[in-house]
Design a protein around this motif. Structure first.
Motif, PDB file in Angstrom:
ATOM      1  N   ARG A 143       0.828  -1.209   0.000  1.00 35.34           N
ATOM      2  CA  ARG A 143       0.000   0.000   0.000  1.00 35.34           C
ATOM      3  C   ARG A 143       0.866   1.265   0.000  1.00 35.34           C
ATOM      4  O   ARG A 143       0.552   2.245  -0.682  1.00 35.34           O
ATOM      5  N   GLU A 144       1.949   1.253   0.759  1.00 33.84           N
ATOM      6  CA  GLU A 144       2.845   2.412   0.772  1.00 33.84           C
ATOM      7  C   GLU A 144       3.554   2.573  -0.565  1.00 33.84           C
ATOM      8  O   GLU A 144       3.691   3.688  -1.073  1.00 33.84           O
ATOM      9  N   LEU A 145       4.011   1.474  -1.148  1.00 36.29           N
ATOM     10  CA  LEU A 145       4.663   1.548  -2.456  1.00 36.29           C
ATOM     11  C   LEU A 145       3.699   2.030  -3.533  1.00 36.29           C
ATOM     12  O   LEU A 145       4.090   2.755  -4.450  1.00 36.29           O
ATOM     13  N   ALA A 146       2.438   1.621  -3.431  1.00 33.79           N
ATOM     14  CA  ALA A 146       1.429   2.029  -4.411  1.00 33.79           C
ATOM     15  C   ALA A 146       1.230   3.539  -4.399  1.00 33.79           C
ATOM     16  O   ALA A 146       0.920   4.137  -5.442  1.00 33.79           O
ATOM     17  N   LYS A 147       1.414   4.175  -3.255  1.00 34.59           N
ATOM     18  CA  LYS A 147       1.290   5.639  -3.188  1.00 34.59           C
ATOM     19  C   LYS A 147       2.404   6.315  -3.987  1.00 34.59           C
ATOM     20  O   LYS A 147       2.194   7.337  -4.632  1.00 34.59           O
TER      21      LYS A 147
ATOM     22  N   ASP B 217      -7.932   2.656  -7.129  1.00 31.32           N
ATOM     23  CA  ASP B 217      -9.206   3.115  -6.594  1.00 31.32           C
ATOM     24  C   ASP B 217      -9.395   2.727  -5.125  1.00 31.32           C
ATOM     25  O   ASP B 217     -10.491   2.805  -4.601  1.00 31.32           O
ATOM     26  N   ASP B 218      -8.318   2.380  -4.473  1.00 32.09           N
ATOM     27  CA  ASP B 218      -8.394   1.926  -3.087  1.00 32.09           C
ATOM     28  C   ASP B 218      -8.266   3.132  -2.160  1.00 32.09           C
ATOM     29  O   ASP B 218      -7.236   3.778  -2.095  1.00 32.09           O
ATOM     30  N   ASP B 219      -9.322   3.432  -1.427  1.00 31.28           N
ATOM     31  CA  ASP B 219      -9.304   4.582  -0.501  1.00 31.28           C
ATOM     32  C   ASP B 219      -8.869   4.195   0.902  1.00 31.28           C
ATOM     33  O   ASP B 219      -8.783   5.033   1.779  1.00 31.28           O
TER      34      ASP B 219
END
Length: 128
Positions: free
Chosen positions: A109-113, A124-126
């Motif tokens: 999740r951090e890498l995706a940011k 689209d993940d909030d």
């Protein structure tokens, strides 16, 4: 269930590290509890698989007052898909296949940011 987050800092002597060289956590100077969160007994990490017909492993067990090493039999439970539990008999949490380490998901999740093109499943993940 999530994995317990207890950590024990070690000061393991070099000769012991050589004998337990396959245990990465010891070389890092700490061990992490392998049990599920909210277990009621001491924390635990496997140090060495005993391959002499005993059917168990050497585990470090610790709490706020101290640490000990013990030889414990493997949990006999076998889940679907014929995977073994991977924890010791009478462990105080879910079986090994039920204990999830949330760290890899948090890292993704951090890498995706920072790298959204590499992680399109999170666009689209909030959730944080």
């Amino acid at each position: 269930m999530n994995k317990c987050t207890a950590v024990m800092v070690t000061s393991t002597p070099a000769p012991v590290l050589a004998m337990l060289s396959h245990v990465r956590e010891l070389r890092d100077g700490h061990v992490l509890c392998e049990l599920g969160e909210n277990h009621e007994d001491d924390h635990a990490v496997m140090l060495d698989d005993v391959d002499n017909g005993f059917g168990g492993a050497v585990w470090a067990r610790w709490n706020e007052t101290g640490v000990r090493t013990v030889l414990l039999s493997w949990c006999p439970a076998g889940p679907p898909e014929d995977r073994a539990c991977g924890l010791f008999m009478d462990h105080g949490s879910g079986h090994g296949w039920e204990v999830i380490d949330p760290t890899p998901e948090a890292i993704r999740r951090e890498l995706a940011k920072q790298y959204p093109d590499h992680f399109p499943e999170y666009i689209d993940d909030d959730r944080d």
